[in-house]
Design a protein around this motif. Structure first.
Motif, PDB file in Angstrom:
ATOM      1  N   MET A 154      -5.459   3.164  -4.369  1.00 21.71           N
ATOM      2  CA  MET A 154      -4.505   2.046  -4.404  1.00 21.71           C
ATOM      3  C   MET A 154      -3.421   2.451  -5.378  1.00 21.71           C
ATOM      4  SD  MET A 154      -5.064   0.926  -7.616  1.00 21.71           S
ATOM      5  CE  MET A 154      -6.364   0.820  -8.829  1.00 21.71           C
ATOM      6  N   GLN A 155      -2.396   1.646  -5.496  1.00 22.98           N
ATOM      7  CA  GLN A 155      -1.341   1.929  -6.457  1.00 22.98           C
ATOM      8  C   GLN A 155      -0.885   0.638  -7.127  1.00 22.98           C
ATOM      9  OE1 GLN A 155       2.438   3.231  -4.783  1.00 22.98           O
ATOM     10  NE2 GLN A 155       1.938   2.364  -2.786  1.00 22.98           N
ATOM     11  N   TYR A 156      -0.391   0.801  -8.341  1.00 25.23           N
ATOM     12  CA  TYR A 156       0.213  -0.312  -9.064  1.00 25.23           C
ATOM     13  C   TYR A 156       1.289   0.303  -9.950  1.00 25.23           C
ATOM     14  CZ  TYR A 156      -2.938   1.131 -12.868  1.00 25.23           C
ATOM     15  OH  TYR A 156      -3.617   1.846 -13.826  1.00 25.23           O
ATOM     16  N   ALA A 157       1.879  -0.468 -10.831  1.00 25.08           N
ATOM     17  CA  ALA A 157       2.946   0.079 -11.670  1.00 25.08           C
ATOM     18  C   ALA A 157       2.823  -0.444 -13.082  1.00 25.08           C
ATOM     19  CB  ALA A 157       4.317  -0.280 -11.109  1.00 25.08           C
ATOM     20  N   SER A 158       3.238   0.378 -14.007  1.00 22.04           N
ATOM     21  CA  SER A 158       3.493  -0.047 -15.375  1.00 22.04           C
ATOM     22  C   SER A 158       4.971  -0.418 -15.414  1.00 22.04           C
ATOM     23  CB  SER A 158       3.179   1.101 -16.335  1.00 22.04           C
ATOM     24  OG  SER A 158       3.438   0.730 -17.673  1.00 22.04           O
ATOM     25  N   PRO A 320      -1.024  -1.485  -1.341  1.00 21.84           N
ATOM     26  CA  PRO A 320      -1.577  -0.511  -0.398  1.00 21.84           C
ATOM     27  C   PRO A 320      -0.854   0.825  -0.513  1.00 21.84           C
ATOM     28  CG  PRO A 320      -0.084  -1.986   0.739  1.00 21.84           C
ATOM     29  CD  PRO A 320      -0.206  -2.512  -0.664  1.00 21.84           C
ATOM     30  N   ILE A 321      -1.485   1.867   0.026  1.00 15.74           N
ATOM     31  CA  ILE A 321      -0.863   3.190  -0.005  1.00 15.74           C
ATOM     32  C   ILE A 321      -0.544   3.679   1.420  1.00 15.74           C
ATOM     33  CG2 ILE A 321      -1.698   3.911  -2.244  1.00 15.74           C
ATOM     34  CD1 ILE A 321      -3.477   4.920   0.997  1.00 15.74           C
ATOM     35  N   ASP A 324       2.703   1.736   6.448  1.00 14.06           N
ATOM     36  CA  ASP A 324       2.925   0.686   7.446  1.00 14.06           C
ATOM     37  C   ASP A 324       2.137  -0.589   7.152  1.00 14.06           C
ATOM     38  OD1 ASP A 324       4.596   2.396   8.906  1.00 14.06           O
ATOM     39  OD2 ASP A 324       2.917   3.213  10.059  1.00 14.06           O
ATOM     40  N   ALA A 325       1.390  -0.598   6.058  1.00 14.92           N
ATOM     41  CA  ALA A 325       0.554  -1.760   5.746  1.00 14.92           C
ATOM     42  C   ALA A 325       1.405  -2.989   5.452  1.00 14.92           C
ATOM     43  CB  ALA A 325      -0.346  -1.448   4.559  1.00 14.92           C
ATOM     44  N   LYS A 326       1.005  -4.112   6.009  1.00 16.92           N
ATOM     45  CA  LYS A 326       1.693  -5.381   5.795  1.00 16.92           C
ATOM     46  C   LYS A 326       0.651  -6.452   5.466  1.00 16.92           C
ATOM     47  CE  LYS A 326       5.647  -4.324   8.778  1.00 16.92           C
ATOM     48  NZ  LYS A 326       5.292  -2.893   8.887  1.00 16.92           N
ATOM     49  N   PRO A 327       0.122  -6.415   4.249  1.00 15.81           N
ATOM     50  CA  PRO A 327      -0.913  -7.380   3.874  1.00 15.81           C
ATOM     51  C   PRO A 327      -0.391  -8.812   3.884  1.00 15.81           C
ATOM     52  CG  PRO A 327      -0.129  -6.161   1.965  1.00 15.81           C
ATOM     53  CD  PRO A 327       0.461  -5.497   3.159  1.00 15.81           C
ATOM     54  N   LEU A 337       4.609  -6.102  -4.484  1.00 12.20           N
ATOM     55  CA  LEU A 337       4.033  -4.998  -3.728  1.00 12.20           C
ATOM     56  C   LEU A 337       4.913  -3.762  -3.856  1.00 12.20           C
ATOM     57  CD1 LEU A 337       2.887  -6.707  -0.391  1.00 12.20           C
ATOM     58  CD2 LEU A 337       1.470  -6.022  -2.341  1.00 12.20           C
ATOM     59  N   LEU A 338       4.310  -2.643  -4.211  1.00 10.36           N
ATOM     60  CA  LEU A 338       5.093  -1.416  -4.365  1.00 10.36           C
ATOM     61  C   LEU A 338       5.577  -0.874  -3.033  1.00 10.36           C
ATOM     62  CD1 LEU A 338       3.235   0.507  -7.199  1.00 10.36           C
ATOM     63  CD2 LEU A 338       4.894  -1.346  -7.337  1.00 10.36           C
ATOM     64  N   THR A 339       4.998  -1.345  -1.931  1.00 10.67           N
ATOM     65  CA  THR A 339       5.464  -0.944  -0.611  1.00 10.67           C
ATOM     66  C   THR A 339       6.656  -1.783  -0.141  1.00 10.67           C
ATOM     67  OG1 THR A 339       3.671  -2.336   0.257  1.00 10.67           O
ATOM     68  CG2 THR A 339       3.305   0.048   0.219  1.00 10.67           C
TER      69      THR A 339
END
Length: 372
Positions: A154-158, A320-321, A324-327, A337-339
């Protein structure tokens, strides 16, 4: 619609001993299974596995427990077991000393392990084996997040978040974060750990171009941090950072995006400055000499699927990583969302390889500066 209001664990959890209430201890059962596994014909496709391909195989998945690991199992582990026929066993939390002990003794009982990206980057070809990309389809993984020995879990951000009641939406950049005359007030910064975020930000604020950050000039970054030392309030856990935002103890802070969203959802008047965002992540790895590498690769390939990544986001606080993910999350959650293209185009991806090679030395320097 589900919202994104779940915790980001700290490194202290990563190294904690497994308690009686943690995931069921079944690691000793891992590693069994047939010598030959038929995953079918044709190129790999993320999110799929041949029906019954792993009948009779025990596969041990290791992560950090709690809501995060529950979400991973709901999104990928349980449906993978149902489709492939494998029996997915769970263990955790991830402990690097245990991985080393298993590899050194050639008695590896963990098959797929969720680890920190910085640690993994420093262990490729050592404690971690290279992944088989003939089995794993990484074509839909966000660019720059996969390596020879790991794919993102997964990904997140500082990211810097600032009090909108005090500053409106004027805080946009790292220079703003370091400008205590224009933007007076307390700044929240993590201590006890270090990773992508504050050091990169200090260098950018000091005039270093984002594409020239690495290798990081740690001494220069600490010298820049010295200019705001009197304004810094330290946090050590994600929960503490979120509480600082909700109580108004800090006017702005460098915090994990999931925790920032949790505070905003609870009514805290803060907004992220995505130009300060530095992407960090957990990753999926396979220990060297794992007994079922082919089955492990099949699990990782399934985990990377679009629907699996969408459900993981809906179950947890993480982005998501899969490109094309669209939660299905609420409108405020979409902003974190980083996407989201409005976010993805602004954030910087940490150099995980550099951090993997320099983490220990950098943490030592940072810790000495904090206590200095």
């Amino acid at each position: 619609m589900l919202s994104l209001n779940l915790p980001r664990r700290g490194r202290s959890v990563r190294l904690a001993l497994l308690g009686a209430g943690s995931a069921v201890l079944l690691a000793a059962c891992g590693g069994g299974g047939p010598a030959e596994i038929d995953l079918g014909e044709g190129p790999a496709k993320a999110g799929t596995v041949k029906a019954g391909a792993l009948d009779g195989v025990n596969l041990t998945f290791v992560s950090y427990g709690g809501i995060y690991q529950d979400g991973q199992m709901a999104a990928a582990g349980t449906p993978f077991a149902e489709e492939s026929g494998a029996k997915i066993l769970q263990d955790g939390p991830t402990e690097y000393a245990k991985i080393k002990a298993q590899v050194d003794s050639n008695n590896v009982t963990w098959d797929v392990v969720d680890t920190d990206s910085n640690w993994a980057a420093g262990q490729c070809g050592k404690l971690l084996q290279k992944l088989d990309y003939s089995i794993i389809d990484k074509s839909k993984v966000t660019e720059g997040l996969a390596s020879d020995c790991y794919v993102p879990a997964m990904q997140y951000a500082s990211v810097v978040v600032a009090n909108t009641e005090k500053f409106g939406d004027s805080v946009k950049t790292w220079k703003d974060f370091f400008d205590t005359e224009k933007y007076p007030g307390k700044r929240g910064v993590q201590s006890g750990d270090i990773g992508g975020g504050i050091l990169e930000g200090a260098l950018i604020a000091d005039g270093v171009a984002p594409d020239e950050l690495y290798p990081l000039d740690v001494d220069r970054a600490l010298k820049k941090l010295e200019t705001i030392r009197d304004s810094i309030v330290y946090w050590t856990t994600g929960a503490q950072a979120q509480q600082m935002l909700e109580s108004g103890e800090i006017d702005m802070g460098v915090v994990w995006s999931g925790r920032a969203y949790g505070a905003v959802e609870n009514g805290a008047p803060y907004a992220p400055a995505w130009e300060t965002g530095v992407v960090v992540m957990d990753v999926l790895t396979v220990p060297t000499n794992a007994k079922n590498p082919k089955a492990s690769m099949a699990f990782i390939n399934y985990y990377l699927g679009q629907k699996q990544q969408e459900k993981l986001t809906e179950e947890t606080s993480y982005s998501p990583i899969h490109v094309d993910a669209k939660p299905q999350v609420n409108a405020e959650g979409q902003k974190f969302l980083l996407t989201n293209p409005e976010v993805a185009d602004k954030v910087l991806t940490s150099d995980f390889t550099w951090w993997g090679e320099n983490y220990a030395e950098t943490l030592e320097k940072f810790t000495a500066w904090v206590s200095g």
